[in-house]
Design an enzyme around this catalytic site. Structure first.
Site, PDB file in Angstrom:
ATOM      1  N   LYS A  85      48.281  42.350  45.523  1.00 38.43           N
ATOM      2  CA  LYS A  85      47.766  42.366  46.875  1.00 38.43           C
ATOM      3  C   LYS A  85      48.960  41.874  47.791  1.00 38.43           C
ATOM      4  CE  LYS A  85      44.436  39.422  49.841  1.00 38.43           C
ATOM      5  NZ  LYS A  85      43.359  38.432  49.476  1.00 38.43           N
ATOM      6  N   SER A 160      38.872  39.379  51.335  1.00 37.09           N
ATOM      7  CA  SER A 160      40.081  39.971  51.772  1.00 37.09           C
ATOM      8  C   SER A 160      40.865  40.985  50.750  1.00 37.09           C
ATOM      9  CB  SER A 160      41.021  38.905  52.514  1.00 37.09           C
ATOM     10  OG  SER A 160      41.439  38.310  51.487  1.00 37.09           O
ATOM     11  N   SER A 184      37.461  36.074  48.455  1.00 31.59           N
ATOM     12  CA  SER A 184      38.197  37.250  48.565  1.00 31.59           C
ATOM     13  C   SER A 184      38.560  38.014  47.266  1.00 31.59           C
ATOM     14  CB  SER A 184      39.431  36.939  49.518  1.00 31.59           C
ATOM     15  OG  SER A 184      39.116  36.630  50.600  1.00 31.59           O
TER      16      SER A 184
END
Lengths: 474, 72
Positions: A85, A160, A184
């Site tokens: 990420k 997210s 997330s």
């Protein structure tokens, strides 16, 4: 969905690929090329990556190939292409956190998680798209474009860590790292049909990860199977002196207990909360999953958590006050560089009272006490990961029941907020599909630092079902 | 005060936070605060009750108690 007889390299699970690497039947470069080819094929449809480092990945893969040929095999991640990420620092690679504010930020040091993966021989292929600064659950990113769900590109991948979830589902990597504050990792794992764990707070270092809310932030793996997840977790778990919140708790071998059955295991459910206010397809899939585990001789136990209501407000208060504190300077000097949704949440977070924040933190203590007491009678809890299936890209509201539109942010954290507040580890595992072919996930919640039991339950469930091995048509 | 915040009331928050907002931003902020603050106040009322007086904020879960760590 595809049911392939002879699969391409990129379609294998992490541990299947690792076995071939160890036996020198497949080289790290072959795996990396296969993944990079799949990225080229899938990215125009799903936009899971902000940055792909193809040349660097090939160079690293070649180096690992030489090491393995010389007899230096480092373990199951050696030579395996993975993604990170974009809020994890990667030395020499742009790390934007999905933002314009950090659009040109190139760290000169790795996150501890990045460093540990590199030290295990993993090959980093790129940085995945995310909700801006991780403050939201849709990955509808105004700066790098929305990530789309591989199962239906008109639907969102949640967030997210939506890029990480979509990349794993689309077979663009063998595993990815996400971060999880209010859900997330687990939310995109559920809606993309992959497996992802939020660790106990303190179990995995947050050093050099752009924070969202310090008191709830965690990082963890997202993979195709629970066993793959355990293999990645073995590498990233453990104390880090650079992270002052890192726990000094011994790290077991998370693969060791995977094959121990769940017979006699006590699974807690909170019926009034876990199975109310959710879409029927989600309800039915999770109830069916519990039946599968009962078929494996686990026992389902109804539990009361007296003060579980109120958790969403506490979650929103903490998850808005802490980011607003971190972003205070940029919000005053570069407000125009934030997307509208994140900007207004940061403004709102400045306007909550200190007493709201501290009462929410005191509520965490209360809720944790109640769960810890309940763990006298159960070994894990199981509930849906979220109460609905993937919504259209760009949606800011969702209909769960009765035709009533609800705010997405509050609705999406109905179940994931509980482990976030209590600091408990929890993993989302695929457990079914809606009638229109969208994945559904269930959440397994464990005792603090007992991720091993969560992996075991997830793995045993995946021995009896095939939801995790289904693959989207892209 | 009612459940709905007005743009005028948001100006007071701006003063407290030293965060001046343009007029067009106040409606969006007011819309969210009008939902979140009543819920936060309800939680605060609960947590202010005498039976919870001994609870302290659990801002970070570090150094877990021995009984919280699963024995292996």
């Amino acid at each position: 969905m595809k049911q392939t007889a002879a699969r391409d390299l990129h379609q294998m699970s992490l541990l299947e690929a690792a076995q071939l690497v160890e036996k020198r039947k497949v080289s790290p470069l072959e795996l990396t090329d296969a993944v990079l080819k799949q990225i080229e094929r899938a990215e125009p449809k799903i936009n899971a990556f902000i940055t792909v480092v193809a040349d660097q990945a090939r160079a690293v893969a070649k180096a690992h190939e030489a090491m393995i040929a010389a007899g230096y095999y480092m373990g199951p991640l050696h030579g395996l292409p993975i993604a990170l990420k974009d809020n994890l620092y990667t030395k020499g690679i742009r790390s934007t956190a999905g933002s314009k504010v950090l659009g040109d930020f190139v760290p000169d040091e790795d996150a501890t998680v990045t460093a540990r993966l590199k030290a295990s021989g993993a090959v980093i292929v790129g940085k995945t798209n995310m909700h801006e600064f991780a403050w939201g659950g849709t990955t509808d990113n105004p700066h790098y474009g929305p990530t789309r769900n591989p199962w239906n590109p008109e639907r969102f991948p949640a967030g997210s860590s939506g890029g990480s979830g979509a990349a794993v589902a689309a077979r663009e990597c063998f595993g990815a790292i996400g971060t999880d504050t209010g859900g997330s990792i687990r939310l995109p794992s559920a809606v993309n049909g992959v497996t992802g764990i939020r660790p106990t707070i303190g179990r995995v270092s947050n050093y050099n990860i752009v924070p969202l809310a310090w008191s709830m932030d965690t990082a963890g793996p997202m993979t195709r199977t629970a066993a793959d997840c355990a293999a990645m977790f073995n590498v990233i778990a453990g104390h880090d002196p650079k992270d002052e919140a890192s726990a000094r708790v011994p790290v077991p071998d998370y693969m060791a207990q995977l094959n121990v059955g769940v017979g006699g295991l006590r699974i807690g459910v909170v019926p009034d909360y876990f199975f109310s206010h959710l879409q029927p397809a989600v309800h039915d899939a999770v109830r069916s999953a519990l039946k599968v585990l009962e078929g494996q001789k686990a026992q389902v136990v109804d539990v009361e958590i007296a003060n579980i209501q109120g958790n969403i407000s506490a979650q929103l208060t903490i998850e808005s006050a802490e980011p607003s504190t971190y972003h205070q300077h940029w919000l005053r000097t570069r407000p125009q560089d934030y997307g509208e949704d994140v900007r207004v949440l940061l403004e709102v977070g400045e306007m909550l009272l200190a007493t709201h924040y501290l009462q929410a933190q005191r509520y965490r203590t209360l809720l944790r006490h109640e769960f810890m007491e309940a763990f006298d009678d159960v070994d894990v809890f199981i509930c849906p990961t979220l109460p609905f299936v993937a919504t259209p890209v760009g949606a800011t509201s969702v209909v769960i029941e009765g035709g009533k539109e609800e705010d997405m942010l509050s609705a999406i954290m109905q179940y994931t907020g509980v482990p976030s507040l209590t600091g408990l580890p929890s993993m989302s595992v695929p457990c079914g599909f809606s009638p229109d072919g969208l994945p559904i996930g269930m959440q397994i919640i464990g005792r603090p630092f007992d991720e091993a039991t969560i992996f075991r339950v997830g793995h045993q469930f995946q021995q009896a079902t095939d939801w995790h091995s289904r693959e989207p048509n892209l | 005060m009612g459940e709905e915040f007005t743009a005028k009331e948001i100006e007071v928050f701006e003063l407290l936070a030293d965060l001046p907002l343009k007029a067009e931003r106040r409606a969006a902020v007011a819309g969210i605060l009008s939902v979140w603050v009543p819920a936060a106040n309800e939680l605060s009322r609960k947590m202010a009750e005498p039976q919870y007086r001994a609870l302290t904020p659990n801002v970070r879960f570090t150094h877990p108690a021995a009984e919280e760590v699963t024995e292996r």
